[in-house]
Every structure is written in structure tokens, then in C-alpha cells.
Design a protein around this motif. Sequence first.
Motif: not given
Length: 426
Positions: A241-256
Motif C-alpha cells: 500500500s501507498i498512503c498519502s500521509c507518507k508515514m511509512f516512507q518516513d519512519q518505516g512503521i505502517p500508518c493508521r
Amino acid sequence: MGGHKPTLIITDQDPSMKVAIEDIFKSFVHRFCMWHIMKKVSEKVGVSLNGNEDFNKSFKSCVWGSETPLDFETTWKSIMCRFECDKNKWLSHMFDIRSMWIPAYFKEVFLAGILRTTSRSESENSFYGNFLNPHVSLVEFWMRYDSAIEAQRQKELLADNNSLHSLPKLLLDRGLERHGRDVYTHENFYIFQQELWIACVDCAVENKKEEDGMETLHIIDNSEKNSKLREVVYNPSNHNSICSCKMFQDQGIPCRHILCVLKGKGLNEIPDNYIVNRWTKFANRKPLFDIADNVSEKCSEFENDNKLISDLWDHFFKCVDKARMDKEKLHFMLNEVVNIEKQLDEFEGGSKQTKDDDIQTFIGSNIPDQVEILPPKMSKTKGSGKRIKGGKEKAIEQQQKRPRHCNTCNQYVTHDSRNCPQKTSP
């Protein structure tokens, strides 16, 4: 580093470093430290705006909260117009170089959730400052550095032991949460747990569209003050999945938002493509270089040896995992390891080196009985001299000075008759 160049470097706004870094590391990301920049804001905008709570809140929200470059630019221009900062040269310059420090411009770059400032480097400087000083010789520096590394590894072992032999409390008791507890270290699990909690309590799928085997889902997020609609592009074949908040790309932990989708698909385990090895309990069980802490000049030439060492450690830890809390298995393994250690000592050249032997190997000669050559005088380098104070810091110091009577201007001020501005030259 095995011949690998860094992918990201964060520095202050030193122009010489910027030029040198661009010349040496051509294919990487260079960004400015946000802490250094935000610290200057109060000094550069003046006293009136510095005391304006509305300005400070809006400015910080614009810098830290903007999700896209367009959002940032629109909000920035609105703030400049509302608070009449259009003619501020420093703010204009910072807007010109916005791609070098605003997070919205490099959300695709993995920052491990922490690397927006040089605080990581500053904390390391402080840590090593407890062991080192500018007056030690090269050999003493090496010995003290070795002691500092041992202290860090002791803390790491304590944290590893805590992660491996204790379990955090579950909030939801779902399959995803249980799997996250088994995989992540405690610190990273708590971040994951918070995101999963919000995914279950405050997030829901607003609508879904399927096209070319891909699903585009819009997730309504009610956890923020103003509910936001997030877009998640989901691939059912590999759960990517790719989310618009980009948290996973930034922190390496899947976002909510991604977890909301995974929860809706009925998954009980986190897919492998969402598990970043560096955040797991077993991240340090795959050493990249030799165990003796000797980093080779050409690590690529010793790739096979390093792989052999890594495989050896991997099998050793697997044996420890299999033994677990079974005393009979642990005693068996301990006896075998002791026997192997005795056999290794019998090999030629297998004797254990002392600290003196290490030092002699390091400097390439024997330690003399009498030292006749003294260390050179310490030379001043960048950062070792007196720190230059900023305008804001000088102003604060002036305000803290006790007023005294000046015989020249006949007032109670922070100067005296020797340096009074009204004093006429003889």
C-alpha cells in the motif's frame, strides 16, 4: 561503511560544508537542520512578532504540518501577508531554499522518524565528551573510545534483554497487535500500537474504487482536529500500500490508514513488506563486519569472511532460541561452547590478546619503556574555540545585567561612565 555512501546528510547552514558535500557525495540528499533554523525565527522576526502567540502557532503549523509542497507554499504566503512579513529578507531567503529544510519536500526520504535535525549528532558529541577531551594522545583516545563503545553496547544489551524477555500490554488483543509485539522492539511497538489503536477507533473507509487490479481507498481520519481524507492505493496480490500521509516512507512503521485497510482485509499478521529490519528485535543479529570491531579498509574484499561470521552468529542465536528456558538444553549448549572455546585456544595463534597487544598492533610497534616524544600542542579547529553568541542571546544577557548608576548620563543603566554612549572623546 563497506564503500557505501550515505543516502542523507543533515547539517547546519554552513556554506563551505554545503559546497564540499555536493562535490563529494553527488547522488544523495542533503538537508538543513530544522532546529537551527527554527531557533533563529524569534531573532529574525523581531520582538513584536516573537511575542505574538498566533504567529508562532501558525508558523510552526505551516512548517511542521504541511503535507505537500503546495500546501506549504499556500499557507506560507498567507502567513506572510497576514502578519506583514513580505519584506523580511531572512524569511524570503528561507522560502527560496524551502526544499532544503521543509519536511513536505522530502517525505519520500527515509528519515527513521528522527533525522530532521542534527540532535542525533549533538547527543553523540555529548556522550563521547564524557570519555574524551582535546588533550589526550592518540593511543589514549583509542582506549577511551573503546570504553565508550563498551558502555553503549552494555545499554543496548539491557534494552535487547528487556525486549526479548518481557511483553508489552496489549490494548486491542488483535492478531495484528500480537504479531507487532512479537516482531518490534518495545519502543517501536508502542508507536505501532498507537497507530493501530487509532486505525480501529478513529479511522474508517469512506469509499473504494477498483482499477487494473489495484484498489484506491479513501480513509476518513477523525483523530485530528479537522477530519482528513487520506488516499491509500492497495495492491491485493502482495498487500502493498501507498498512503498519502507518507508515514511509512518516513519512519518505516505502517500508518493508521494502511493499518485500517489491513484490518479491513482480515489480516492477522503484518505483511513482510511493512516490517523494516532495523526496528525488529533481531536487527542486531546479523553483523555486517568482523566481530573484533576492526573495520577493513576494503570491506568488499572480505565479503565472504563477513558472510561466514554472520552465518555463524545466525546459527548460534538459533540454538539459543531453541534452548529457550529448558535448563537441560542450556547446560548442554554451554558445555559444548566451553569445549569449542578450549579447542580454539589450542590452535596456533589462538591465544587471547591483551589490551597492550591490541595497542601495539594498532600503532605498529612495541610500547617503549620510556617515552621521549611528547604530544604536540593542541591546535584550535572549528568548534573548539569560544562560541559566537547570537543577537537574541546578547540581548537576553543585557536584560539580566544588574542596573547601576552612570556618572556621565546620570541614569541607572547596564553600562558605566567608561563605556557610556554619551561620553565625549577627549
